[in-house]
Design a protein around this motif. Sequence first.
Motif, short mmCIF file in Angstrom:
data_model
loop_
_atom_site.label_atom_id
_atom_site.label_comp_id
_atom_site.label_asym_id
_atom_site.label_seq_id
_atom_site.Cartn_x
_atom_site.Cartn_y
_atom_site.Cartn_z
N ARG A 67 -11.67 -0.85 -6.57
CA ARG A 67 -10.77 0.03 -7.32
C ARG A 67 -10.17 1.10 -6.42
NH1 ARG A 67 -8.53 2.05 -11.72
NH2 ARG A 67 -8.73 4.25 -12.23
N ARG A 68 -10.99 1.70 -5.56
CA ARG A 68 -10.45 2.72 -4.65
C ARG A 68 -9.38 2.12 -3.75
NH1 ARG A 68 -10.40 7.76 -5.95
NH2 ARG A 68 -11.17 7.06 -7.91
N GLY A 69 -9.61 0.91 -3.26
CA GLY A 69 -8.61 0.26 -2.41
C GLY A 69 -7.33 -0.05 -3.15
N THR A 70 -7.44 -0.37 -4.45
CA THR A 70 -6.26 -0.70 -5.25
C THR A 70 -5.55 0.55 -5.74
OG1 THR A 70 -7.29 -2.75 -5.96
CG2 THR A 70 -5.46 -1.96 -7.28
N VAL A 71 -6.32 1.49 -6.30
CA VAL A 71 -5.73 2.72 -6.83
C VAL A 71 -5.07 3.52 -5.73
CG1 VAL A 71 -6.32 4.96 -7.84
CG2 VAL A 71 -7.25 2.88 -8.82
N ASN A 72 -5.69 3.51 -4.55
CA ASN A 72 -5.18 4.30 -3.44
C ASN A 72 -4.40 3.48 -2.44
OD1 ASN A 72 -6.38 6.55 -4.52
ND2 ASN A 72 -8.27 6.27 -3.40
N ALA A 73 -3.82 2.35 -2.88
CA ALA A 73 -3.03 1.53 -1.97
C ALA A 73 -1.84 2.35 -1.47
CB ALA A 73 -2.55 0.27 -2.67
N ALA A 74 -1.59 2.23 -0.20
CA ALA A 74 -0.49 2.99 0.41
C ALA A 74 0.85 2.50 -0.11
CB ALA A 74 -0.55 2.86 1.93
N PRO A 75 1.73 3.44 -0.45
CA PRO A 75 3.09 3.02 -0.77
C PRO A 75 3.76 2.50 0.51
CG PRO A 75 2.90 5.42 -0.74
CD PRO A 75 1.53 4.87 -0.54
N ILE A 76 4.69 1.60 0.36
CA ILE A 76 5.37 1.04 1.53
C ILE A 76 6.44 2.02 1.99
CG2 ILE A 76 6.75 -0.86 2.42
CD1 ILE A 76 5.38 -2.59 0.22
N PRO A 77 6.23 2.64 3.15
CA PRO A 77 7.21 3.63 3.62
C PRO A 77 8.45 2.95 4.20
CG PRO A 77 5.46 3.40 5.24
CD PRO A 77 5.10 2.51 4.08
N ASP A 78 9.56 3.64 4.17
CA ASP A 78 10.79 3.19 4.83
C ASP A 78 11.47 4.43 5.37
OD1 ASP A 78 12.95 1.88 5.83
OD2 ASP A 78 13.64 1.09 3.90
N GLU A 79 10.94 4.89 6.51
CA GLU A 79 11.41 6.14 7.13
C GLU A 79 12.51 5.91 8.16
OE1 GLU A 79 10.26 9.10 6.06
OE2 GLU A 79 8.95 8.05 4.64
N GLY A 80 12.91 4.64 8.36
CA GLY A 80 13.99 4.36 9.28
C GLY A 80 13.57 3.89 10.65
N SER A 81 12.28 3.99 10.97
CA SER A 81 11.80 3.50 12.26
C SER A 81 10.35 3.07 12.13
CB SER A 81 11.91 4.58 13.35
OG SER A 81 10.91 5.56 13.17
N LEU A 82 9.95 2.16 12.99
CA LEU A 82 8.56 1.70 13.00
C LEU A 82 7.62 2.87 13.23
CD1 LEU A 82 6.33 -0.42 13.07
CD2 LEU A 82 6.85 -0.76 15.50
N ARG A 83 7.95 3.73 14.17
CA ARG A 83 7.08 4.86 14.49
C ARG A 83 6.81 5.71 13.25
NH1 ARG A 83 7.31 10.31 15.70
NH2 ARG A 83 5.81 10.97 17.29
N GLU A 84 7.85 6.08 12.55
CA GLU A 84 7.68 6.95 11.37
C GLU A 84 6.98 6.21 10.23
OE1 GLU A 84 8.12 10.21 11.46
OE2 GLU A 84 8.69 9.92 13.55
N ASP A 85 7.27 4.92 10.06
CA ASP A 85 6.59 4.14 9.01
C ASP A 85 5.09 4.03 9.30
OD1 ASP A 85 9.00 3.76 7.72
OD2 ASP A 85 9.26 1.69 8.38
N LEU A 86 4.74 3.74 10.56
CA LEU A 86 3.32 3.65 10.92
C LEU A 86 2.61 4.98 10.74
CD1 LEU A 86 3.18 1.37 14.08
CD2 LEU A 86 2.12 0.95 11.86
N LEU A 87 3.25 6.04 11.16
CA LEU A 87 2.64 7.37 10.98
C LEU A 87 2.44 7.68 9.50
CD1 LEU A 87 4.41 9.43 13.78
CD2 LEU A 87 1.95 8.91 13.61
N ALA A 88 3.41 7.30 8.66
CA ALA A 88 3.26 7.53 7.22
C ALA A 88 2.07 6.76 6.67
CB ALA A 88 4.54 7.14 6.49
N LEU A 89 1.90 5.50 7.08
CA LEU A 89 0.76 4.70 6.61
C LEU A 89 -0.56 5.27 7.09
CD1 LEU A 89 2.10 1.04 7.07
CD2 LEU A 89 1.61 2.21 4.91
N LEU A 90 -0.63 5.64 8.38
CA LEU A 90 -1.88 6.19 8.92
C LEU A 90 -2.20 7.54 8.28
CD1 LEU A 90 -1.57 5.27 12.70
CD2 LEU A 90 -3.03 4.19 10.98
N ARG A 91 -1.19 8.36 8.08
CA ARG A 91 -1.43 9.66 7.44
C ARG A 91 -1.91 9.48 6.01
NH1 ARG A 91 3.84 12.03 10.42
NH2 ARG A 91 2.75 13.04 12.15
#
Length: 195
Positions: free
Chosen positions: A67-91
């Motif tokens: 449930r924690r893994g599902t409820v807290n699933a990361a939204p799919i970021p689209d920040e315009g670059s791989l770097r910013e998308d990866l940072l958004a997911l890791l953060r």
Amino acid sequence: MSEQTKTRRRGKELEAAILDAAWDQLVADGYDRFTIDAVAERAQTSKPVLYRRWSTRQDLLRAVIRRRGTVNAAPIPDEGSLREDLLALLRFSNSSNGSMAALMTTLVSSHFGDIGMTPVELRAEMFTERSSSLEPVLTRAVRRGEIDAAKLTPRIADLPYALLRHEYLMTFACVPDETLLEIVDDIFLPLVRPN
């Protein structure tokens, strides 16, 4: 209709309330005090209600982690670059919403052997949704020419999260942002960029 009948929880609502209460119990008091009795009391329900759904506390723990893994699933970021998308997911994974630090601290301090789950099984239970967040980010980066698809092996694709997990296990705390930047800028991106 009585007040109790109006507020009675059933089905998915009841199950969600129990699993949320079980998570709170686990994080607050650790695995040693993660009992069917304690969870039933915290969820304001009876033990038979829990036993109808989960026959052991290990089964309940697995359901809580899923449930924690599902409820807290990361939204799919689209920040315009791989770097910013990866940072958004890791953060996101590093935040209290991600819950990884709290869970790892609780379970490692309780010994994985006692809970009948290995770290690999924990990862599989907790992060079933993570691959669905990371995959579109990497696919988009390949289309934009930011990644050489030939360099993106499964192990390399998992590297940012593997390093994040390592940091959790070494410190039992959220990872400083400068470490996340180092994981992305100094380690991951140089491995996958086109020549």
